[in-house]
Scaffold this motif. Sequence first.
Motif, PDB file in Angstrom:
ATOM      1  N   THR A   1       0.839  -1.197   0.000  1.00 55.25           N
ATOM      2  CA  THR A   1       0.000   0.000   0.000  1.00 55.25           C
ATOM      3  C   THR A   1       0.872   1.245   0.000  1.00 55.25           C
ATOM      4  O   THR A   1       2.093   1.159   0.143  1.00 55.25           O
ATOM      5  CB  THR A   1      -0.933   0.001   1.239  1.00 55.25           C
ATOM      6  N   GLY A   2       0.251   2.404  -0.169  1.00 52.60           N
ATOM      7  CA  GLY A   2       0.995   3.659  -0.130  1.00 52.60           C
ATOM      8  C   GLY A   2       1.411   4.008   1.292  1.00 52.60           C
ATOM      9  O   GLY A   2       0.677   3.727   2.250  1.00 52.60           O
ATOM     10  N   LYS A   3       2.571   4.608   1.433  1.00 58.60           N
ATOM     11  CA  LYS A   3       3.085   4.973   2.755  1.00 58.60           C
ATOM     12  C   LYS A   3       2.185   6.021   3.416  1.00 58.60           C
ATOM     13  O   LYS A   3       1.835   7.027   2.805  1.00 58.60           O
ATOM     14  CB  LYS A   3       4.508   5.509   2.627  1.00 58.60           C
ATOM     15  N   ASP A   4       1.803   5.753   4.660  1.00 58.32           N
ATOM     16  CA  ASP A   4       0.952   6.658   5.454  1.00 58.32           C
ATOM     17  C   ASP A   4      -0.386   6.949   4.768  1.00 58.32           C
ATOM     18  O   ASP A   4      -0.970   8.016   4.964  1.00 58.32           O
ATOM     19  CB  ASP A   4       1.680   7.986   5.743  1.00 58.32           C
ATOM     20  N   SER A   5      -0.871   6.021   3.977  1.00 59.70           N
ATOM     21  CA  SER A   5      -2.128   6.224   3.265  1.00 59.70           C
ATOM     22  C   SER A   5      -3.323   5.861   4.145  1.00 59.70           C
ATOM     23  O   SER A   5      -3.190   5.140   5.137  1.00 59.70           O
ATOM     24  CB  SER A   5      -2.157   5.365   1.994  1.00 59.70           C
ATOM     25  N   ASP A   6      -4.491   6.361   3.764  1.00 58.09           N
ATOM     26  CA  ASP A   6      -5.720   5.982   4.463  1.00 58.09           C
ATOM     27  C   ASP A   6      -5.978   4.489   4.316  1.00 58.09           C
ATOM     28  O   ASP A   6      -6.501   3.850   5.235  1.00 58.09           O
ATOM     29  CB  ASP A   6      -6.916   6.771   3.921  1.00 58.09           C
ATOM     30  N   ALA A   7      -5.621   3.930   3.170  1.00 54.86           N
ATOM     31  CA  ALA A   7      -5.815   2.501   2.940  1.00 54.86           C
ATOM     32  C   ALA A   7      -5.012   1.677   3.945  1.00 54.86           C
ATOM     33  O   ALA A   7      -5.507   0.689   4.502  1.00 54.86           O
ATOM     34  CB  ALA A   7      -5.414   2.135   1.512  1.00 54.86           C
ATOM     35  N   GLU A   8      -3.770   2.085   4.177  1.00 54.21           N
ATOM     36  CA  GLU A   8      -2.927   1.383   5.153  1.00 54.21           C
ATOM     37  C   GLU A   8      -3.553   1.446   6.545  1.00 54.21           C
ATOM     38  O   GLU A   8      -3.667   0.425   7.244  1.00 54.21           O
ATOM     39  CB  GLU A   8      -1.529   2.002   5.180  1.00 54.21           C
ATOM     40  N   LYS A   9      -3.993   2.635   6.940  1.00 51.41           N
ATOM     41  CA  LYS A   9      -4.596   2.791   8.266  1.00 51.41           C
ATOM     42  C   LYS A   9      -5.871   1.978   8.397  1.00 51.41           C
ATOM     43  O   LYS A   9      -6.133   1.368   9.440  1.00 51.41           O
ATOM     44  CB  LYS A   9      -4.883   4.277   8.523  1.00 51.41           C
ATOM     45  N   ASP A  10      -6.696   1.949   7.341  1.00 51.09           N
ATOM     46  CA  ASP A  10      -7.951   1.206   7.382  1.00 51.09           C
ATOM     47  C   ASP A  10      -7.712  -0.289   7.584  1.00 51.09           C
ATOM     48  O   ASP A  10      -8.383  -0.934   8.396  1.00 51.09           O
ATOM     49  CB  ASP A  10      -8.747   1.433   6.097  1.00 51.09           C
TER      50      ASP A  10
END
Length: 221
Positions: free
Chosen positions: A90-99
């Motif tokens: 995933t992208g670094k510090d992305s919303d997708a990662e956090k989700d």
Amino acid sequence: TIGLVIWSSVLKATTEQFQDGDRVVVNGRMDFYAPSGKLSLKVDSIRKIGIGKLMADIEALRAKIIAEGLADPLKKKKLPFLPGVIGLVTGKDSDAEKDVLTNARLRWPDVEFVIEHAAVQGDRCVPEVMSALEKLDANPDVEVIIVARGGGDFMNLVPFSDERLVRLAAGLKTPLVSAIGHEADRPILDEVADLRASTPTDAAKRVVPDVQAERELIGHA
């Protein structure tokens, strides 16, 4: 803004027909007219790269991939019931990662991740995602891989229909979950993945069981 000048002879030399609204790439040379201080681009060549053409190319590749059996439901690998280690691209510090991380840990606090950050749009996307997938697939501890991105417009999702990336994904030994997060413009990665999740949050819920629900099931048993 900058003005473009194209001679009729250049237009006649191309086999394509152009109309208002077409997306094009032009090559040319800068021209500066000193008396008026005007800077313009003199076009030497022009070609279409419109969304319509891209969509047609993607659909042709999708048909090819399906015809080759790379999207055959019978070939889909089964996801582990409770993966000890999950690979995440995933992208670094992305919303997708956090989700993904937040929802997975809410369901099973002890879940572990190996995260490979990659560009999820633009020219770097395909090589970086491919490299991340290869690293995770080679890691014997990783039991399932999630590729997550929080949606986006059609052009941003085009890399996830790249033939090189799609064929690599289809050949992974580790089960793959595609969580690109877009319903309308379904990338081809969704077709070859072992599971397609509608969003990164959905991916977390589909990959990790709910500890509370499992405890209740055991209690009932």
